[in-house]
Enzyme design. Structure first.
Site, PDB file in Angstrom:
ATOM      1  N   HIS A  94       0.819  -1.211   0.000  1.00  0.00           N
ATOM      2  CA  HIS A  94       0.000   0.000   0.000  1.00  0.00           C
ATOM      3  C   HIS A  94       0.857   1.268   0.000  1.00  0.00           C
ATOM      4  CE1 HIS A  94      -4.192  -1.667   1.233  1.00  0.00           C
ATOM      5  NE2 HIS A  94      -3.568  -2.446   0.379  1.00  0.00           N
ATOM      6  N   HIS A 282      -1.501 -12.511  -2.338  1.00  0.00           N
ATOM      7  CA  HIS A 282      -2.527 -13.191  -1.554  1.00  0.00           C
ATOM      8  C   HIS A 282      -2.174 -14.648  -1.270  1.00  0.00           C
ATOM      9  CE1 HIS A 282      -5.792  -9.925  -2.390  1.00  0.00           C
ATOM     10  NE2 HIS A 282      -4.756  -9.480  -1.695  1.00  0.00           N
TER      11      HIS A 282
HETATM   12 FE1  HEB Z   1      -4.438  -7.586  -1.043  1.00  0.00          FE
HETATM   13  C1  HEB Z   1      -5.032  -8.239   2.271  1.00  0.00           C
HETATM   14  C2  HEB Z   1      -7.663  -6.545  -1.423  1.00  0.00           C
HETATM   15  C3  HEB Z   1      -3.804  -6.770  -4.321  1.00  0.00           C
HETATM   16  C4  HEB Z   1      -1.080  -8.323  -0.573  1.00  0.00           C
HETATM   17  N1  HEB Z   1      -6.009  -7.421   0.197  1.00  0.00           N
HETATM   18  C5  HEB Z   1      -6.034  -7.706   1.516  1.00  0.00           C
HETATM   19  C6  HEB Z   1      -7.304  -7.365   2.028  1.00  0.00           C
HETATM   20  C7  HEB Z   1      -8.057  -6.920   1.002  1.00  0.00           C
HETATM   21  C8  HEB Z   1      -7.241  -6.955  -0.152  1.00  0.00           C
HETATM   22  C9  HEB Z   1      -9.500  -6.464   1.062  1.00  0.00           C
HETATM   23  C10 HEB Z   1      -7.735  -7.515   3.487  1.00  0.00           C
HETATM   24  C11 HEB Z   1      -7.297  -6.387   4.388  1.00  0.00           C
HETATM   25  C12 HEB Z   1      -7.715  -6.756   5.778  1.00  0.00           C
HETATM   26  O1  HEB Z   1      -6.835  -6.961   6.617  1.00  0.00           O
HETATM   27  O2  HEB Z   1      -8.936  -6.881   6.018  1.00  0.00           O
HETATM   28  N2  HEB Z   1      -5.523  -6.841  -2.574  1.00  0.00           N
HETATM   29  C13 HEB Z   1      -6.833  -6.514  -2.531  1.00  0.00           C
HETATM   30  C14 HEB Z   1      -7.263  -6.071  -3.835  1.00  0.00           C
HETATM   31  C15 HEB Z   1      -6.189  -6.144  -4.639  1.00  0.00           C
HETATM   32  C16 HEB Z   1      -5.089  -6.618  -3.839  1.00  0.00           C
HETATM   33  C17 HEB Z   1      -8.654  -5.640  -4.187  1.00  0.00           C
HETATM   34  C18 HEB Z   1      -6.120  -5.788  -6.106  1.00  0.00           C
HETATM   35  C19 HEB Z   1      -6.839  -6.725  -6.945  1.00  0.00           C
HETATM   36  N3  HEB Z   1      -2.769  -7.536  -2.206  1.00  0.00           N
HETATM   37  C20 HEB Z   1      -2.711  -7.143  -3.496  1.00  0.00           C
HETATM   38  C21 HEB Z   1      -1.363  -7.146  -3.948  1.00  0.00           C
HETATM   39  C22 HEB Z   1      -0.584  -7.549  -2.910  1.00  0.00           C
HETATM   40  C23 HEB Z   1      -1.491  -7.813  -1.817  1.00  0.00           C
HETATM   41  C24 HEB Z   1      -0.914  -6.713  -5.324  1.00  0.00           C
HETATM   42  C25 HEB Z   1       0.884  -7.736  -2.797  1.00  0.00           C
HETATM   43  C26 HEB Z   1       1.691  -7.900  -3.800  1.00  0.00           C
HETATM   44  N4  HEB Z   1      -3.273  -8.192   0.560  1.00  0.00           N
HETATM   45  C27 HEB Z   1      -1.938  -8.548   0.501  1.00  0.00           C
HETATM   46  C28 HEB Z   1      -1.574  -9.174   1.740  1.00  0.00           C
HETATM   47  C29 HEB Z   1      -2.708  -9.157   2.557  1.00  0.00           C
HETATM   48  C30 HEB Z   1      -3.748  -8.520   1.782  1.00  0.00           C
HETATM   49  C31 HEB Z   1      -0.219  -9.730   2.075  1.00  0.00           C
HETATM   50  C32 HEB Z   1      -2.865  -9.763   3.958  1.00  0.00           C
HETATM   51  C33 HEB Z   1      -2.736  -8.727   5.029  1.00  0.00           C
HETATM   52  C34 HEB Z   1      -2.726  -9.380   6.388  1.00  0.00           C
HETATM   53  O3  HEB Z   1      -2.500 -10.585   6.516  1.00  0.00           O
HETATM   54  O4  HEB Z   1      -2.958  -8.652   7.369  1.00  0.00           O
END
Ligand code: HEB
Length: 746
Positions: A94, A282
């Protein structure tokens, strides 16, 4: 104080009361030109050198501490599965993921996640805890590691700790100490709103601005159907990319894929990189939606003083651990959320998915006919069925993502490689050229997205060569103003946001830059061919294997011309090299094209953005202050460098000489200004007595007389005692712009 009262307007102390921005919300604001100055930085003018501090860092010890932190669960914020890895990966993602290609703004380069609005974005819930978990480490290593670097490095270490070796890491991001006001995050006034960003169809500061205001396009459904305005990279206000529940909360995986493609594309990721990032990301962690979101209190920026920067206080049961509410979704993707695996993709394809609701009532999907075999984050006796977000299923139900991700089912090592490369790009996309990169983990492999410039081939030119080359450049027959235009075309492509562009690399002679309208392609080609002659002569005759690049000659041509116009010397720092077309990602460079550049009186405002707002925006990307903006425009005008050769703003009878005439004549009380044909873009300056038209100007020119703060600067430079100051300051600013991308010599 009760809700709804405006505390600032009522506060009868310094800074309180009804402000200019309340009275005149449309006033041109220069605040973005005054950010991150010594006044806001605790190191002030001490000349703190972050790179030097970083070099003294015990990097291995820091990494060791970060590894230990992963499983050092704290009672005040217990780790899921006894491991903070997932949380820290999300924190880093982020931090970096707000980057967008159009203006290079956003991204993790400044440690802005610590400040509003990012620290309080609904998508960043619980990351306040992640950053606070890091404080003891930041406290220990101090100046040697910035928050900006630490937030990203911690994500890297988390992934390594969970079993995936990565491409590398580079430090080099000095911290900022105030909220960056320069980023347009959208015009909405509600979190998760998107009423503004999809309202205008093809409008924005980019290429598409051309269509803004074109009534014939107004009802064209194709253009307006979910066309996210530029420069934005997110589908909703306050989200990093897309709504996990699907577009506007509608659980449609294929439609979600379209939003993902748009938004990740604007992060400079192609389909494969996008799929890798999501599938790889993921593989770790879980989502948090233990109970109704009404339990969650105000975000950090609105939380009470005793919360000490924490927000989202959760009244649901214990408010933490198994009771955490972050996104309001409740999903654990794999059986091993603290270990790298391919299970995420395996499950996506193994099961059919049924739409269900999280305990907080959000749309999510559960595997049909699956056993409950996924471990609980806290209760060893509890098991769950596999679950997915709508945006996860996009990887299966979009035909392009499907093709890519099905291949990884049989070739998990390809996913690992693609993820690790895309992750590296994600974190380093806005760090700038390799000359800024620091630390022992910089990969050897050079990536195209770095905009690489080759190492110097041959010895660098010396002072004698420079003066000799200046002579040659001035005797090529190219008019000095064209040398200046050419130099500006190259140097002004730099943007301080992601440190891309600039003159180094000599890319002005390559696609796509050589064909940009503002660069006047025909004239540019003529100038470049003369520069190439000068280069050939020099390189074939110079002693000691010395070579000069076209990049240096482009800048030196401008230097020589300004010197001639000023009658005094202008500094020059050689050492630029020329990149090849193969080293240039044409598509990525297209984002650097200026569609409006007030410095050369190119382009104009749109329905939503006044011409002079574009000028300030460009000045911010060039890291200029308001006085620097003023001297540059004034100097460029009297040097006669408008892109089309027009005389708008050329308020002088001796064009080509570097004087303060622009200001003197702009401030001349005998001149009255009138809009031409109500255009509001073009103006005539008429002598009050004779009624004779003396000058023409654009908004870029007149703003220095109409805006009170710019006028104050203009008056300084227009004074009889500041002619020399003007020349000196113009030269200093010209030199600054020439070297904005020279991280190799800074
Ligand atoms: Fe993620 C977590 C959505 C892309 C790595 N994710 C997460 C959550 C959500 C999301 C709603 C839960 C938060 C809480 O704690 O409740 N993603 C999402 C979306 C997209 C994404 C709608 C576009 C399609 N991711 C992404 C990427 C990466 C990531 C590109 C790197 C390379 N995530 C992640 C991790 C986690 C999440 C390692 C777990 C955290 C903890 O364990 O605390």
């Amino acid at each position: 104080m009760s809700q709804g009262e405006c505390p600032v307007r009522k506060a009868n102390v310094g800074g309180g009361g009804t402000r200019n921005r309340d009275w005149w919300p449309d006033e041109l604001k220069l605040n973005i030109l005054r950010q991150h100055t010594p006044v806001t930085n605790p190191f002030g003018t001490e000349d703190f050198d972050y790179a030097a501090a970083f070099k003294s860092l015990d990097y291995a010890a820091l990494k060791k501490d970060l590894h230990a932190l992963m499983t050092d669960s704290q009672d005040w914020w217990p780790a899921d599965f006894g491991h903070y890895g997932g949380l820290f990966v999300r924190m880093a993602w982020h931090s970096a993921g707000t980057y967008r290609v159009f203006d290079g703004r956003g991204g993790g380069g400044d440690g802005q996640q610590r400040f509003a609005p990012l620290n309080s974005w609904p998508d960043n819930v619980s990351l306040d805890k992640a950053r606070r978990l890091l404080w003891p480490i930041k406290q220990k290593y101090g100046n040697k590691i910035s928050w900006a670097d630490l937030l990203l490095l911690t994500g890297n270490v988390a992934i390594e700790n969970m079993g995936l070796p990565l491409t590398g890491f580079a430090g080099g991001r000095p911290d900022t100490y105030e909220a960056d006001e320069s980023v347009y995050w959208g015009g909405e006034t509600t979190w998760l709103g998107n009423d503004v960003r999809y309202e205008h169809g093809l409008s924005g500061p980019g290429k598409r601005a051309v269509l803004d205001g074109d009534e014939s396009k107004k009802d064209n459904k194709d253009i307006h159907s979910r066309d996210l305005e530029e420069p934005l990279g997110a589908a909703h206000m306050g989200l990093i990319y897309v709504n996990p529940e699907g577009p506007d909360g509608i659980p449609d995986p294929a439609a979600s894929a379209r939003d993902i493609r748009t938004t990740f594309g604007r992060m400079a990721m192609n389909d494969e990189e996008t799929a890798a990032l999501i599938a790889g990301g993921h593989a770790f962690g879980k989502t948090h939606g233990a109970g109704p979101t009404e339990n969650v209190g105000d975000e950090p920026n609105a939380a009470p003083i005793e919360a000490q920067g924490f927000g989202w206080q959760n009244k649901y049961k214990s408010g933490k651990g198994p009771d955490t509410i972050t996104s309001g979704l409740e999903v654990i993707w794999t059986k091993t959320p603290t270990k790298w695996s391919n299970s995420y993709l395996e499950y996506i394809y193994k099961y059919e998915w049924e739409l269900t609701k999280s305990p907080a009532g959000a749309n999510q999907w559960e595997a049909k006919d699956a056993d409950a075999f996924i471990p609980d984050a806290f209760d060893p006796n509890k098991k769950h069925k596999p679950r997915m977000l709508t945006s996860d299923l996009a990887l299966r139900y979009d035909p392009i993502y499907e093709k890519i991700t099905r291949r990884w089912l049989d070739h998990p090592e390809e996913l690992a490689d693609a993820f690790s490369k895309a992750w590296f790009k994600l974190l380093h996309r806005d760090l700038g050229p390799r000359s800024r990169w620091l630390g022992p983990e910089i990969p050897k492999e050079v990536f195209l997205w770095e905009d690489p410039v080759p190492a110097a081939d041959g010895a660098t030119i010396d002072d004698k060569d420079v003066s000799n080359l200046k002579q040659q450049l001035l005797s090529t027959g190219i008019e000095p103003n064209k040398l200046i235009q050419t130099a500006w075309s190259a140097t002004s492509s730099f943007r301080g946001s992601d440190k891309r562009g600039g003159a180094n690399g000599g890319r002005l002679r390559l696609e796509p830059q050589k064909n940009w309208e503002a660069n006047n392609p025909k004239q540019l080609a003529q100038v470049l061919s003369k520069l190439e002659e000068v280069q050939k002569n020099f390189n074939s005759s110079a002693s000691g294997g010395k070579k000069v690049s076209i990049a240096d000659l482009i800048v030196l041509g401008g230097v020589a011309a300004v010197e001639k116009a000023a009658g005094t010397s202008v500094p020059f720092t050689p050492g630029r090299t020329d990149a090849s077309q193969e080293q240039t990602d044409v598509q990525a460079f297209e984002h650097l094209e200026a569609f409006v550049d007030g410095f050369r009186n190119y382009g104009k405002g749109t329905k939503r953005v006044r011409t002079e707002q574009f000028l300030v925006d460009k000045a911010n990307l060039l890291t200029l202050t308001a006085p620097e903006l003023a001297v540059l425009v004034a100097g460029l005008r009297v040097l006669n460098t408008n892109w089309d050769g027009s005389s708008h703003g050329v308020f002088t009878n001796r064009p080509g000489k570097l004087t303060n005439d622009f200001f003197v004549n702009l401030l001349d009380t005998n001149i009255e200004w009138k809009a031409v044909d109500g255009s509001n873009e073009l103006f005539n300056g008429v002598d009050r007595k004779s009624g004779q038209k003396k000058w023409t100007a654009t908004r870029n020119d007149l703003v220095f007389g109409s805006h009170a703060e710019l006028r104050a600067v203009a008056e300084v430079y227009g004074q009889s005692d500041n002619e020399q100051k003007f020349v000196k300051d113009f030269i200093a600013t010209w030199h600054k712009v020439n070297n904005l991308d020279r991280f190799d010599v800074k």
